[in-house]
Scaffold this motif. Structure first.
Motif, PDB file in Angstrom:
ATOM      1  N   SER A  24       0.856  -1.184   0.000  1.00 41.18           N
ATOM      2  CA  SER A  24       0.000   0.000   0.000  1.00 41.18           C
ATOM      3  C   SER A  24       0.894   1.237   0.000  1.00 41.18           C
ATOM      4  CB  SER A  24      -0.925   0.007   1.228  1.00 41.18           C
ATOM      5  OG  SER A  24      -0.150   0.014   2.421  1.00 41.18           O
ATOM      6  N   THR A  25       0.279   2.416  -0.090  1.00 40.97           N
ATOM      7  CA  THR A  25       1.019   3.681  -0.070  1.00 40.97           C
ATOM      8  C   THR A  25       0.402   4.619   0.955  1.00 40.97           C
ATOM      9  OG1 THR A  25      -0.347   4.586  -1.852  1.00 40.97           O
ATOM     10  CG2 THR A  25       1.715   3.507  -2.486  1.00 40.97           C
ATOM     11  N   ALA A  26       1.257   5.416   1.592  1.00 36.65           N
ATOM     12  CA  ALA A  26       0.792   6.422   2.557  1.00 36.65           C
ATOM     13  C   ALA A  26       1.965   7.325   2.900  1.00 36.65           C
ATOM     14  CB  ALA A  26       0.231   5.764   3.823  1.00 36.65           C
ATOM     15  N   ASP A  27       1.670   8.620   3.001  1.00 37.02           N
ATOM     16  CA  ASP A  27       2.673   9.615   3.419  1.00 37.02           C
ATOM     17  C   ASP A  27       3.929   9.570   2.560  1.00 37.02           C
ATOM     18  OD1 ASP A  27       0.975  10.370   5.492  1.00 37.02           O
ATOM     19  OD2 ASP A  27       1.826   8.859   6.852  1.00 37.02           O
ATOM     20  N   GLY A  28       3.733   9.374   1.231  1.00 42.55           N
ATOM     21  CA  GLY A  28       4.864   9.387   0.322  1.00 42.55           C
ATOM     22  C   GLY A  28       5.754   8.173   0.412  1.00 42.55           C
ATOM     23  N   MET A  29       5.256   7.075   0.980  1.00 44.79           N
ATOM     24  CA  MET A  29       6.052   5.864   1.130  1.00 44.79           C
ATOM     25  C   MET A  29       5.298   4.669   0.557  1.00 44.79           C
ATOM     26  SD  MET A  29       8.779   7.007   2.730  1.00 44.79           S
ATOM     27  CE  MET A  29       9.602   5.574   3.417  1.00 44.79           C
ATOM     28  N   LEU A  30       6.048   3.743  -0.030  1.00 46.52           N
ATOM     29  CA  LEU A  30       5.517   2.441  -0.422  1.00 46.52           C
ATOM     30  C   LEU A  30       5.728   1.497   0.758  1.00 46.52           C
ATOM     31  CD1 LEU A  30       4.469   0.339  -2.492  1.00 46.52           C
ATOM     32  CD2 LEU A  30       6.873  -0.034  -3.134  1.00 46.52           C
ATOM     33  N   MET A  31       4.614   0.915   1.263  1.00 42.23           N
ATOM     34  CA  MET A  31       4.690   0.064   2.444  1.00 42.23           C
ATOM     35  C   MET A  31       4.407  -1.378   2.034  1.00 42.23           C
ATOM     36  SD  MET A  31       2.898   2.484   5.310  1.00 42.23           S
ATOM     37  CE  MET A  31       1.349   2.570   4.405  1.00 42.23           C
ATOM     38  N   ILE A  32       5.393  -2.237   2.256  1.00 46.01           N
ATOM     39  CA  ILE A  32       5.304  -3.660   1.904  1.00 46.01           C
ATOM     40  C   ILE A  32       5.375  -4.474   3.192  1.00 46.01           C
ATOM     41  CG2 ILE A  32       6.347  -5.549   0.596  1.00 46.01           C
ATOM     42  CD1 ILE A  32       7.614  -3.409  -1.215  1.00 46.01           C
ATOM     43  N   ALA A  33       4.527  -5.502   3.293  1.00 43.74           N
ATOM     44  CA  ALA A  33       4.546  -6.392   4.449  1.00 43.74           C
ATOM     45  C   ALA A  33       4.563  -7.833   3.967  1.00 43.74           C
ATOM     46  CB  ALA A  33       3.343  -6.139   5.341  1.00 43.74           C
ATOM     47  N   VAL A  34       5.465  -8.636   4.548  1.00 46.32           N
ATOM     48  CA  VAL A  34       5.564 -10.065   4.250  1.00 46.32           C
ATOM     49  C   VAL A  34       5.382 -10.813   5.573  1.00 46.32           C
ATOM     50  CG1 VAL A  34       7.004 -11.922   3.350  1.00 46.32           C
ATOM     51  CG2 VAL A  34       7.100  -9.656   2.295  1.00 46.32           C
ATOM     52  N   GLN A  35       4.349 -11.619   5.658  1.00 42.00           N
ATOM     53  CA  GLN A  35       4.012 -12.319   6.900  1.00 42.00           C
ATOM     54  C   GLN A  35       4.015 -13.825   6.683  1.00 42.00           C
ATOM     55  OE1 GLN A  35       0.076 -11.535   8.353  1.00 42.00           O
ATOM     56  NE2 GLN A  35       0.490 -12.327  10.410  1.00 42.00           N
ATOM     57  N   ASP A  36       4.678 -14.531   7.590  1.00 38.77           N
ATOM     58  CA  ASP A  36       4.635 -15.992   7.571  1.00 38.77           C
ATOM     59  C   ASP A  36       4.003 -16.483   8.869  1.00 38.77           C
ATOM     60  OD1 ASP A  36       6.699 -16.769   9.666  1.00 38.77           O
ATOM     61  OD2 ASP A  36       7.987 -15.562   8.336  1.00 38.77           O
ATOM     62  N   PHE A  37       3.735 -17.769   8.926  1.00 38.88           N
ATOM     63  CA  PHE A  37       3.095 -18.375  10.092  1.00 38.88           C
ATOM     64  C   PHE A  37       3.947 -19.540  10.578  1.00 38.88           C
ATOM     65  CE2 PHE A  37      -0.135 -16.429   7.459  1.00 38.88           C
ATOM     66  CZ  PHE A  37      -0.840 -15.659   8.371  1.00 38.88           C
ATOM     67  N   GLY A  38       5.281 -19.266  10.613  1.00 40.83           N
ATOM     68  CA  GLY A  38       6.222 -20.305  10.999  1.00 40.83           C
ATOM     69  C   GLY A  38       6.509 -20.325  12.485  1.00 40.83           C
ATOM     70  N   VAL A  39       7.758 -20.685  12.811  1.00 44.06           N
ATOM     71  CA  VAL A  39       8.141 -20.903  14.213  1.00 44.06           C
ATOM     72  C   VAL A  39       8.222 -19.600  15.000  1.00 44.06           C
ATOM     73  CG1 VAL A  39       9.358 -23.031  13.695  1.00 44.06           C
ATOM     74  CG2 VAL A  39      10.582 -20.855  13.527  1.00 44.06           C
ATOM     75  N   GLY A  40       8.417 -18.461  14.323  1.00 44.70           N
ATOM     76  CA  GLY A  40       8.532 -17.190  15.024  1.00 44.70           C
ATOM     77  C   GLY A  40       9.905 -16.990  15.640  1.00 44.70           C
ATOM     78  N   LEU A  41      10.098 -15.825  16.249  1.00 43.44           N
ATOM     79  CA  LEU A  41      11.387 -15.443  16.824  1.00 43.44           C
ATOM     80  C   LEU A  41      11.202 -14.938  18.241  1.00 43.44           C
ATOM     81  CD1 LEU A  41      12.801 -13.426  13.795  1.00 43.44           C
ATOM     82  CD2 LEU A  41      13.465 -15.738  14.433  1.00 43.44           C
ATOM     83  N   SER A  42      12.201 -15.195  19.076  1.00 40.32           N
ATOM     84  CA  SER A  42      12.207 -14.601  20.412  1.00 40.32           C
ATOM     85  C   SER A  42      12.661 -13.148  20.314  1.00 40.32           C
ATOM     86  CB  SER A  42      13.148 -15.386  21.329  1.00 40.32           C
ATOM     87  OG  SER A  42      14.489 -15.252  20.875  1.00 40.32           O
ATOM     88  N   GLN A  43      12.449 -12.376  21.365  1.00 42.93           N
ATOM     89  CA  GLN A  43      12.857 -10.965  21.355  1.00 42.93           C
ATOM     90  C   GLN A  43      14.367 -10.832  21.234  1.00 42.93           C
ATOM     91  OE1 GLN A  43      10.831  -8.281  21.189  1.00 42.93           O
ATOM     92  NE2 GLN A  43       9.238  -9.835  20.952  1.00 42.93           N
ATOM     93  N   LYS A  44      15.102 -11.767  21.805  1.00 46.73           N
ATOM     94  CA  LYS A  44      16.565 -11.724  21.701  1.00 46.73           C
ATOM     95  C   LYS A  44      16.999 -11.922  20.258  1.00 46.73           C
ATOM     96  CE  LYS A  44      20.739 -14.069  23.294  1.00 46.73           C
ATOM     97  NZ  LYS A  44      21.286 -15.164  24.142  1.00 46.73           N
ATOM     98  N   ASP A  45      16.395 -12.922  19.593  1.00 47.49           N
ATOM     99  CA  ASP A  45      16.742 -13.155  18.193  1.00 47.49           C
ATOM    100  C   ASP A  45      16.258 -12.016  17.300  1.00 47.49           C
ATOM    101  OD1 ASP A  45      17.960 -15.587  18.732  1.00 47.49           O
ATOM    102  OD2 ASP A  45      16.057 -16.669  18.627  1.00 47.49           O
ATOM    103  N   LEU A  46      15.122 -11.437  17.661  1.00 49.80           N
ATOM    104  CA  LEU A  46      14.544 -10.375  16.838  1.00 49.80           C
ATOM    105  C   LEU A  46      15.463  -9.170  16.742  1.00 49.80           C
ATOM    106  CD1 LEU A  46      11.880  -9.992  15.287  1.00 49.80           C
ATOM    107  CD2 LEU A  46      10.990  -8.757  17.271  1.00 49.80           C
ATOM    108  N   GLN A  47      16.245  -8.932  17.789  1.00 45.89           N
ATOM    109  CA  GLN A  47      17.146  -7.779  17.801  1.00 45.89           C
ATOM    110  C   GLN A  47      18.406  -8.022  16.972  1.00 45.89           C
ATOM    111  OE1 GLN A  47      17.929  -7.037  21.933  1.00 45.89           O
ATOM    112  NE2 GLN A  47      15.821  -6.403  22.390  1.00 45.89           N
TER     113      GLN A  47
END
Length: 496
Positions: A414-437
């Protein structure tokens, strides 16, 4: 001698102290000069006014006569109590001498009471009729008020000779010569000079003190910077930083930027260490595998077709993985040069997103890929097309790799505020907060064993992040263990 002068160290505190002291002293000097000049002019104007007032008083005393002035008239108007014994003879005629205070009994005495004024009255031929005070009795030409005998830039006295006109006939009936010795003027200037000297000494001392005090905060901050640099030079891993101050000025801005630079350098150092460790580890494994198979073949495996075939296949697989690793490292290096070569490139977002979606639908028919596209037609984004495709491939490929149980992925744009916004979502194992950083760090893999099985080297997200940042965009990740991960990318649109 020249080398010694070149090696002579002049501290910044000394320079600034001298500079500020000189600046303060110059300002004070200009102010003192202005005051000195103003006082001088004011005093001289006052003395000139006294002379003019005296001339006016003498003129008003004698302008009532019609005929030229005589000695008796002058004596009667100026010194009525004097007798003939107080008169003295001169070569030019008779005139009165004596203490002026004994015969100034009316308004004229107000002008002569100071004792600075001396006066001579002449008849129409220039013969003196009356003299009072220290003054040359010789007749001089009629002049304006004139400063005489200047010394040290200041006048010694004021002198003028003017005619006296009869108010009835408007004819000249005599002359008056007035001399102002300027004793009050010189006394005032002597006192002013003494005070000026004292104030100058005080101003020099004060300017030196203020210059030293005003440079102290600057020197203190510079010393803090020097100490911090010395600590970091002694220990590159040191966490030393310049202390922050409450003041909000250029030095504070410099300190903030310097601390941020140290933080980035520390981060780069840590990443470099991790990079070297991971590269050595990643290359050590395939090299060791290939070396083992070659030694096996060298000893006896070349005579066994089955062993020969397995060794060759394993070596080729490891060489392919090394080739992919090297290619990804080259991609990461090239991503750092985007700002030089590709900043003016633009891409139509709709077509690139559609192509990435169709490619992955074809390559992974067992996956359910949902595409939500609300981008207006012919939307142009500020990025090179291959780089946008590379970002999409990296994110969607990661979503495929780590979605083992629920084979589903969402792609939205989608677009908003002069930016192209792309989102890619999976439904896998996920990440912990430590790994996310740390997922955007080079060679970082959440599960190294599974990543190696899937052919990952931990460079994909680092490459994507570097490309996005080079185009002034941003990438973030949201995740929870067991609930999948969503990556959000913002890229600037082309300004119309």
């Amino acid at each position: 001698m020249k080398q010694k002068l070149a090696d002579w160290r002049i501290t910044i505190q000394f320079k600034w102290t001298c500079f500020l002291s000189l600046a303060i002293f110059i300002v004070f000097g200009l102010f003192a000069t202005l005051v000195y000049t103003s006082v001088n002019q004011a005093l001289l104007r006052s003395e000139e006014n006294n002379v003019r007032d005296t001339i006016a008083a003498v003129d008003s005393r004698f302008n009532v006569y019609r005929a030229p002035l005589t000695k008796e008239q002058v004596q009667q108007r100026l010194a009525p109590r004097f007798n003939q014994k107080t008169l003295e003879q001169s070569g030019h005629g008779q005139f009165v001498t004596g203490d002026p205070e004994k015969f100034y009994h009316d308004s004229l005495s107000k002008q002569l009471a100071r004792g600075d004024l001396a006066i001579v009255l002449y008849d129409v031929k220039g013969h003196p009729l009356f003299k009072a005070g220290q003054i040359d009795a010789n007749f001089t030409d009629v002049t304006k008020i004139t400063f005489k005998k200047e010394y040290d830039g200041r006048p010694s006295y004021l002198e003028t000779t003017v005619p006296i006109h009869s108010s009835r006939t408007n004819k000249v009936i005599g002359y008056v010569k007035i001399n102002d010795g300027l004793r009050s003027y010189h006394r005032a200037f002597q006192e002013l000079n003494r005070r000026i000297i004292l104030v100058i000494v005080f101003a020099v001392l004060l300017s030196l003190f203020l210059g030293y005090i005003l440079t102290q905060p600057l020197v203190r901050r510079i010393n803090q910077v020097n100490r911090t640099i010395d600590e970091i030079n002694e220990d590159p891993d040191s966490q030393a930083r310049i202390p922050k101050q409450r003041s909000n000025d250029e030095i504070t801005d410099l300190v903030d930027r310097f601390n941020k630079m140290l933080d980035r350098m520390q981060e780069y150092t840590n990443q470099q260490k991790e990079f070297v460790e991971d590269v050595s580890h990643e290359l050590r494994t395939p090299v060791a595998v290939i070396e083992g198979h070659l030694k096996l073949l060298q000893r006896w495996g070349k005579d066994d077709p089955q062993v020969l075939d397995e060794s060759i296949n394993a070596s080729v697989s490891e060489v392919s993985r090394m080739k992919k690793l090297i290619q990804e490292m080259l991609d990461l290096t090239r991503a750092e040069q985007i700002e030089i070569n590709y900043t003016k490139e633009v891409t139509e977002a709709n077509e690139t997103l559609e192509q990435a979606y169709n490619d992955f639908v074809m390559l992974h028919p067992d996956f359910k890929i949902n595409f939500d596209d609300t981008v207006p037609p012919h939307t142009m984004v500020q990025i090179y097309r291959n780089h946008l495709m590379q970002i999409l491939v990296i994110l969607m490929d990661n979503a495929i790799k780590y979605s083992k149980d629920r084979k589903e992925m969402n792609l939205s744009a989608s677009t908003a505020d002069g930016m192209l916004m792309i989102a890619v979502q999976d439904f896998g194992v996920g990440l912990s907060q430590k790994d996310l950083q740390r997922i955007f760090n080079r060679f970082y893999r959440v599960d190294k064993a599974r990543s190696r099985e899937s052919g990952g080297n931990g460079l994909g997200l680092s490459i994507a992040k570097k490309i996005i940042e080079m185009y002034k965009g941003s990438i973030t990740a949201e995740s929870a263990v067991g609930s999948g991960t969503i990556f959000r990318v913002n890229l600037p649109l082309v300004k119309k």
